[in-house]
Design an enzyme around this catalytic site. Structure first.
Site, PDB file in Angstrom:
ATOM      1  N   THR A   1       0.814  -1.220   0.000  1.00 58.95           N
ATOM      2  CA  THR A   1       0.000   0.000   0.000  1.00 58.95           C
ATOM      3  C   THR A   1       0.846   1.268   0.000  1.00 58.95           C
ATOM      4  OG1 THR A   1      -1.674  -1.217   1.214  1.00 58.95           O
ATOM      5  CG2 THR A   1      -1.834   1.171   1.296  1.00 58.95           C
TER       6      THR A   1
ATOM      7  N   ASP B   1       2.029  -6.760  -4.360  1.00 54.65           N
ATOM      8  CA  ASP B   1       1.322  -6.918  -3.091  1.00 54.65           C
ATOM      9  C   ASP B   1       2.134  -7.945  -2.291  1.00 54.65           C
ATOM     10  OD1 ASP B   1      -1.844  -6.588  -2.026  1.00 54.65           O
ATOM     11  OD2 ASP B   1      -0.707  -8.264  -1.189  1.00 54.65           O
ATOM     12  N   SER B   2       2.248  -7.734  -0.999  1.00 54.53           N
ATOM     13  CA  SER B   2       3.155  -8.612  -0.256  1.00 54.53           C
ATOM     14  C   SER B   2       2.610 -10.032  -0.115  1.00 54.53           C
ATOM     15  CB  SER B   2       3.509  -8.017   1.100  1.00 54.53           C
ATOM     16  OG  SER B   2       2.452  -8.125   1.997  1.00 54.53           O
TER      17      SER B   2
ATOM     18  N   ASP C   1       1.139  -7.074   4.879  1.00 48.16           N
ATOM     19  CA  ASP C   1       0.594  -8.423   5.133  1.00 48.16           C
ATOM     20  C   ASP C   1       1.670  -9.456   5.456  1.00 48.16           C
ATOM     21  OD1 ASP C   1      -1.904  -7.387   4.749  1.00 48.16           O
ATOM     22  OD2 ASP C   1      -2.188  -8.212   2.733  1.00 48.16           O
TER      23      ASP C   1
ATOM     24  N   THR D   1       4.812  -9.214  14.551  1.00 49.92           N
ATOM     25  CA  THR D   1       3.667  -9.911  13.968  1.00 49.92           C
ATOM     26  C   THR D   1       2.678  -8.838  13.534  1.00 49.92           C
ATOM     27  OG1 THR D   1       3.913 -11.761  15.489  1.00 49.92           O
ATOM     28  CG2 THR D   1       1.729 -11.455  14.583  1.00 49.92           C
TER      29      THR D   1
ATOM     30  N   THR E   1       4.165 -21.963  20.814  1.00 49.47           N
ATOM     31  CA  THR E   1       2.838 -21.803  21.415  1.00 49.47           C
ATOM     32  C   THR E   1       1.908 -20.958  20.541  1.00 49.47           C
ATOM     33  OG1 THR E   1       1.584 -20.889  23.275  1.00 49.47           O
ATOM     34  CG2 THR E   1       3.732 -19.908  22.867  1.00 49.47           C
TER      35      THR E   1
ATOM     36  N   CYS F   1      -0.177 -19.003  21.852  1.00 43.39           N
ATOM     37  CA  CYS F   1      -0.329 -17.730  22.575  1.00 43.39           C
ATOM     38  C   CYS F   1       0.619 -16.699  21.968  1.00 43.39           C
ATOM     39  CB  CYS F   1       0.033 -17.888  24.043  1.00 43.39           C
ATOM     40  SG  CYS F   1      -1.020 -19.019  24.941  1.00 43.39           S
TER      41      CYS F   1
HETATM   42  N1  ASP Z   1      -2.128  -6.122   0.774  1.00 42.10           N
HETATM   43  C1  ASP Z   1      -1.155  -5.104   1.085  1.00 42.10           C
HETATM   44  C2  ASP Z   1       0.210  -5.752   1.080  1.00 42.10           C
HETATM   45  O1  ASP Z   1       0.583  -6.402   2.019  1.00 42.10           O
HETATM   46  C3  ASP Z   1      -1.461  -4.482   2.397  1.00 42.10           C
HETATM   47  C4  ASP Z   1      -0.516  -3.398   2.838  1.00 42.10           C
HETATM   48  O2  ASP Z   1       0.464  -3.067   2.230  1.00 42.10           O
HETATM   49  O3  ASP Z   1      -0.792  -2.820   3.892  1.00 42.10           O
HETATM   50  O4  ASP Z   1       0.920  -5.647   0.112  1.00 42.10           O
END
Ligand code: ASP
Length: 342
Positions: A11, A55-56, A88, A164, A275, A277
């Site tokens: 993005t 896009d990732s 992502d 994460t 885990t 968690c």
């Molecule tokens: N779908 C996008 C990506 O990971 C989301 C982002 O960049 O925030 O490329």
């Protein structure tokens, strides 16, 4: 001071077409128009866009290697690096880079945004500008303030391999559950130096981009079936498995599960306990329901993230294809601050 900004996609590298509403890749002129400050400070910024910007969700380990080699080839010409990446899978790529770039003495900072650059309320500007400022920051001896692979988002700098993605909507999209932020940006940027890893003075950059992706994640849930577990664990090519267990590393105590896991370990597959968690560590043997895992030869992932565990496993399997024992030893040892082994 010179910083290289590497654009991989996501993005943060997109602009919205006013007419169609669709997102398309931003060029340098767009960044110049929307983030003029980037090119107007004492820090010289060069932009290097990958072709194509993606896009990732489409990121593969080849792209991790491409980023690592791009940094290697430009290492001497720049004081630090910022990598723009989709959010992502950013935690996976950033974790992988922390294992691929060894002996790092310069900052490599991943960032992205939840709203495209050019949108009025976009978080792109703030994330990018502060990441560049931190990448250029030096101490009184001229050494980088954060000579690690890190991830900057919404005012916090985290160790990359502790992160994460936690939120698909809020600007604070990332969390480092088991390790505090290593820097915070307010009016001033405060660096928490006791938490940062500094290289030895004689360290020099070494890059390893090999990997082996014959790995799997098996997440336990109440009611999990033997045929499903068997199908995953008996995959002929399998070299490593992440078991996502309950609480402090617990698993159902059924004998068939113990047998499946023991057979897998005996085949030479590396099995590591992580885990489900977000916070806290695996402690096999604390409850009776984890003793079987210990007996079967499962390794502890301690407080590592799944992103760091998977990427570390893939890279070590690529590095020591014929030395399972070495991979096992290194899996239980922190290599880049990715876990706290107790
Ligand atoms: N779908 C996008 C990506 O990971 C989301 C982002 O960049 O925030 O490329």
């Amino acid at each position: 001071m010179k910083i290289l900004v590497i654009l991989t996609g996501g993005t943060i590298t997109m602009v919205r077409n006013e007419k169609t509403g669709a997102l398309h890749p931003a060029d340098k002129e767009t960044f110049q128009a929307f983030v003029p400050e980037l090119f107007a400070s004492s820090i010289e910024v060069d932009m290097l866009p990958f072709e194509p910007l993606i896009d990732s969700s489409d990121v593969s380990p080849e792209l991790w290697g491409k980023i690592a080699h791009t940094i290697e080839h430009n290492y001497d010409q720049y004081d630090g690096f910022v990598v723009l990446h989709g959010t992502d899978t950013m935690a996976y790529t950033a974790s992988a880079l922390s294992f691929m770039l060894r002996g790092l003495k310069k900052a490599v900072i991943f960032t992205g945004s939840q709203l495209p650059v050019g949108v009025l309320r976009s978080d792109a500007k703030e994330n990018l500008l502060t990441a560049v400022e931190i990448a250029a920051a030096k101490d009184e001896k001229g050494n980088s303030m954060v000579p690690e692979v890190s991830l900057f988002f919404e005012a916090k700098l985290f160790r990359a391999n502790r992160t994460t993605k936690k939120n698909a909507e809020h600007f604070a999209a990332f969390e480092s559950y088991n390790y505090p932020a290593i820097a915070k940006a307010g009016v001033h940027i405060s660096y928490r130096t006791p938490l940062i890893i500094y290289p030895r003075q004689d360290a020099h950059l070494e890059v390893f981009t090999g990997y082996d992706n014959r790995v799997a994640v098996l997440k336990f849930f109440p009611g999990i079936r033997q045929d499903v577990v068997h199908a995953i664990l008996s995959t002929p090519s399998l070299r490593g498995v992440v078991l996502e267990t309950y609480g402090s590393g617990n698993a159902p105590s059924a004998n068939w599960l113990y047998e499946e896991i023991r057979n897998t370990v005996e085949r030479g597959v590396i099995v590591v306990n992580k885990t489900q968690c977000s916070t806290g560590s695996v402690e096999m043997g604390r409850y009776e329901v984890s003793i079987n895992l210990l007996k079967a030869g499962v390794l502890s992932g301690y407080d590592i993230t799944t992103e760091a565990l998977l990427t570390k496993m893939m890279i070590l399997l690529g590095e020591y294809p014929n030395d399972t024992e070495r991979v096992k030893q290194l899996m239980e040892r922190p290599l880049a601050g990715e876990m706290t082994a107790v």
